[in-house]
Design an enzyme around this catalytic site. Structure first.
Site, PDB file in Angstrom:
ATOM      1  N   GLY A   1    -119.644  -4.719 -57.644  1.00 44.37           N
ATOM      2  CA  GLY A   1    -120.796  -5.367 -58.164  1.00 44.37           C
ATOM      3  C   GLY A   1    -120.949  -5.497 -59.746  1.00 44.37           C
ATOM      4  O   GLY A   1    -121.337  -6.644 -60.167  1.00 44.37           O
TER       5      GLY A   1
ATOM      6  N   ASP B   1    -130.646   1.561 -58.921  1.00 39.41           N
ATOM      7  CA  ASP B   1    -131.747   1.597 -57.997  1.00 39.41           C
ATOM      8  C   ASP B   1    -132.104   2.843 -57.596  1.00 39.41           C
ATOM      9  O   ASP B   1    -132.990   3.417 -58.249  1.00 39.41           O
ATOM     10  CB  ASP B   1    -130.930   0.634 -56.778  1.00 39.41           C
ATOM     11  CG  ASP B   1    -131.980   0.330 -55.787  1.00 39.41           C
ATOM     12  OD1 ASP B   1    -133.196   0.188 -55.859  1.00 39.41           O
ATOM     13  OD2 ASP B   1    -131.570   0.189 -54.411  1.00 39.41           O
TER      14      ASP B   1
ATOM     15  N   LYS C   1    -134.012  -0.732 -61.659  1.00 38.70           N
ATOM     16  CA  LYS C   1    -135.209  -0.664 -60.708  1.00 38.70           C
ATOM     17  C   LYS C   1    -135.745   0.549 -60.758  1.00 38.70           C
ATOM     18  O   LYS C   1    -135.705   1.294 -59.561  1.00 38.70           O
ATOM     19  CB  LYS C   1    -135.007  -1.175 -59.534  1.00 38.70           C
ATOM     20  CG  LYS C   1    -134.607  -2.590 -58.879  1.00 38.70           C
ATOM     21  CD  LYS C   1    -134.439  -2.689 -57.445  1.00 38.70           C
ATOM     22  CE  LYS C   1    -133.553  -3.982 -57.130  1.00 38.70           C
ATOM     23  NZ  LYS C   1    -133.430  -3.863 -55.667  1.00 38.70           N
TER      24      LYS C   1
ATOM     25  N   PHE D   1    -134.840  -7.524 -54.086  1.00 37.38           N
ATOM     26  CA  PHE D   1    -133.490  -7.822 -53.949  1.00 37.38           C
ATOM     27  C   PHE D   1    -133.090  -8.868 -54.624  1.00 37.38           C
ATOM     28  O   PHE D   1    -133.394 -10.084 -54.334  1.00 37.38           O
ATOM     29  CB  PHE D   1    -133.229  -7.692 -52.350  1.00 37.38           C
ATOM     30  CG  PHE D   1    -131.879  -7.218 -52.302  1.00 37.38           C
ATOM     31  CD1 PHE D   1    -131.475  -5.948 -52.186  1.00 37.38           C
ATOM     32  CD2 PHE D   1    -130.943  -8.258 -52.151  1.00 37.38           C
ATOM     33  CE1 PHE D   1    -130.221  -5.493 -52.196  1.00 37.38           C
ATOM     34  CE2 PHE D   1    -129.561  -7.713 -51.808  1.00 37.38           C
ATOM     35  CZ  PHE D   1    -129.034  -6.335 -51.607  1.00 37.38           C
TER      36      PHE D   1
ATOM     37  N   ASP E   1    -124.292  -8.728 -54.641  1.00 36.59           N
ATOM     38  CA  ASP E   1    -124.374  -9.437 -53.586  1.00 36.59           C
ATOM     39  C   ASP E   1    -125.227  -9.062 -52.715  1.00 36.59           C
ATOM     40  O   ASP E   1    -126.073  -8.083 -52.625  1.00 36.59           O
ATOM     41  CB  ASP E   1    -122.974  -8.850 -52.882  1.00 36.59           C
ATOM     42  CG  ASP E   1    -123.048  -7.401 -52.141  1.00 36.59           C
ATOM     43  OD1 ASP E   1    -123.432  -6.574 -53.345  1.00 36.59           O
ATOM     44  OD2 ASP E   1    -122.647  -7.117 -50.903  1.00 36.59           O
TER      45      ASP E   1
ATOM     46  N   ARG F   1    -122.021 -13.240 -54.824  1.00 35.16           N
ATOM     47  CA  ARG F   1    -121.557 -12.723 -56.376  1.00 35.16           C
ATOM     48  C   ARG F   1    -121.091 -13.927 -57.116  1.00 35.16           C
ATOM     49  O   ARG F   1    -121.198 -13.717 -58.505  1.00 35.16           O
ATOM     50  CB  ARG F   1    -120.246 -11.815 -56.063  1.00 35.16           C
ATOM     51  CG  ARG F   1    -120.488 -10.578 -55.224  1.00 35.16           C
ATOM     52  CD  ARG F   1    -119.287  -9.681 -55.019  1.00 35.16           C
ATOM     53  NE  ARG F   1    -119.338  -8.629 -54.038  1.00 35.16           N
ATOM     54  CZ  ARG F   1    -119.927  -7.426 -54.302  1.00 35.16           C
ATOM     55  NH1 ARG F   1    -120.660  -7.026 -55.267  1.00 35.16           N
ATOM     56  NH2 ARG F   1    -119.922  -6.489 -53.373  1.00 35.16           N
TER      57      ARG F   1
HETATM   58  P1  IMP Z   1    -128.418   3.291 -55.638  1.00 39.93           P
HETATM   59  O1  IMP Z   1    -127.285   4.289 -55.385  1.00 39.93           O
HETATM   60  O2  IMP Z   1    -129.312   3.178 -54.642  1.00 39.93           O
HETATM   61  O3  IMP Z   1    -128.817   3.453 -57.220  1.00 39.93           O
HETATM   62  O4  IMP Z   1    -127.528   1.733 -55.327  1.00 39.93           O
HETATM   63  C1  IMP Z   1    -126.787   1.392 -56.409  1.00 39.93           C
HETATM   64  C2  IMP Z   1    -125.889   0.173 -55.738  1.00 39.93           C
HETATM   65  O5  IMP Z   1    -126.796  -0.620 -54.629  1.00 39.93           O
HETATM   66  C3  IMP Z   1    -125.783  -1.048 -56.866  1.00 39.93           C
HETATM   67  O6  IMP Z   1    -124.560  -0.748 -57.210  1.00 39.93           O
HETATM   68  C4  IMP Z   1    -125.671  -2.172 -55.895  1.00 39.93           C
HETATM   69  O7  IMP Z   1    -124.374  -2.261 -55.532  1.00 39.93           O
HETATM   70  C5  IMP Z   1    -126.677  -1.937 -54.870  1.00 39.93           C
HETATM   71  N1  IMP Z   1    -128.077  -2.547 -54.880  1.00 39.93           N
HETATM   72  C6  IMP Z   1    -129.165  -2.037 -55.242  1.00 39.93           C
HETATM   73  N2  IMP Z   1    -130.171  -3.078 -55.471  1.00 39.93           N
HETATM   74  C7  IMP Z   1    -129.536  -4.075 -55.240  1.00 39.93           C
HETATM   75  C8  IMP Z   1    -130.132  -5.537 -55.385  1.00 39.93           C
HETATM   76  O8  IMP Z   1    -131.253  -5.916 -55.621  1.00 39.93           O
HETATM   77  N3  IMP Z   1    -129.253  -6.373 -54.904  1.00 39.93           N
HETATM   78  C9  IMP Z   1    -127.820  -6.323 -54.772  1.00 39.93           C
HETATM   79  N4  IMP Z   1    -127.388  -4.911 -54.819  1.00 39.93           N
HETATM   80  C10 IMP Z   1    -127.999  -3.792 -55.078  1.00 39.93           C
HETATM   81 MG    MG Z   2    -122.738  -2.793 -55.169  1.00 39.86          MG
END
Ligand code: IMP
Ligand code: MG
Length: 182
Positions: free
Chosen positions: A44, A103, A131, A152, A159, A165
């Site tokens: 990402g 996230d 977020k 999202f 992606d 992307r």
């Molecule tokens: P976490 O482990 O929940 O903090 O997720 C982090 C990863 O989730 C990021 O590096 C993204 O790849 C993916 N992610 C979280 N939210 C989004 C979004 O709104 N769009 C796309 N990818 C997301």
């Molecule tokens: Mg990702």
């Protein structure tokens, strides 16, 4: 056309360019006299990393790490897997982790523990998007591009199911694309 799946644009190319150069200026100031190692978390953050590193004027090095936590859905599975590890040891180095979006915090809290155990001199986080409403694991973040609500988003490296992307801006995906309500 990819664009038809976008509900609205959240950050235009111009807004992204502006904010990325502000972050780079801040990093230049904070790391003056040092030589940070920027670690891009794939996939990402590759677009953000490419723009950020070209705005930074300090000497710095780059490395890449690939982790997966999502499968093809829009909610974290909570399981993090190292798909590709760093190419070099990080002991004694000033590490700046570059992420696309923070996230739940699952990915980064896991990753930080792993990197810490390798004894870098320092470790900081630069995330393009945050977020905070969705956080379940606390993660300290020193550089944030934009704080966004719980929607999202795709584009500029981010992606949905590996697509979108290549959009040059960040947009909110129409929920109908991932089977949500319209
Ligand atoms: P976490 O482990 O929940 O903090 O997720 C982090 C990863 O989730 C990021 O590096 C993204 O790849 C993916 N992610 C979280 N939210 C989004 C979004 O709104 N769009 C796309 N990818 C997301
Ligand atoms: Mg990702």
């Amino acid at each position: 056309m990819l664009e038809h799946d976008i509900d609205h644009v959240l950050f235009s190319e111009e807004a992204l360019r502006q904010r990325v150069s502000e972050l780079a200026a801040q990093i230049d100031r904070d790391y003056a006299g040092k030589e940070p190692l920027l670690i891009s978390i794939l996939r990402g953050s590759f677009v953000f990393m490419a723009d950020l590193v070209r705005s930074i004027t300090l000497p710095c090095t780059v490395d890449f790490m690939a982790v997966s936590s999502y499968g093809s859905g829009t909610v974290s599975s909570g399981q993090v897997k190292i798909v590709k590890d760093l190419s070099e040891p990080i002991e004694g180095k000033d590490i700046l982790v570059v992420e696309d979006i923070l996230d739940s915090g699952n990915t980064l809290s896991y990753l930080f523990k792993l990197l810490d155990a390798r004894h870098p001199a320092s470790i900081r986080l630069c995330t393009l998007l945050d977020k905070p409403e969705r956080r379940t694991k606390p993660v300290a973040v020193q550089y944030t591009g934009f704080t966004i609500p719980d929607e999202f988003v795709v584009g500029y490296g981010l992606d949905y199911d590996e697509k979108y992307r290549n959009l040059p801006y960040i947009g909110v995906l129409k929920p109908s694309v991932y089977g949500g309500e319209k």
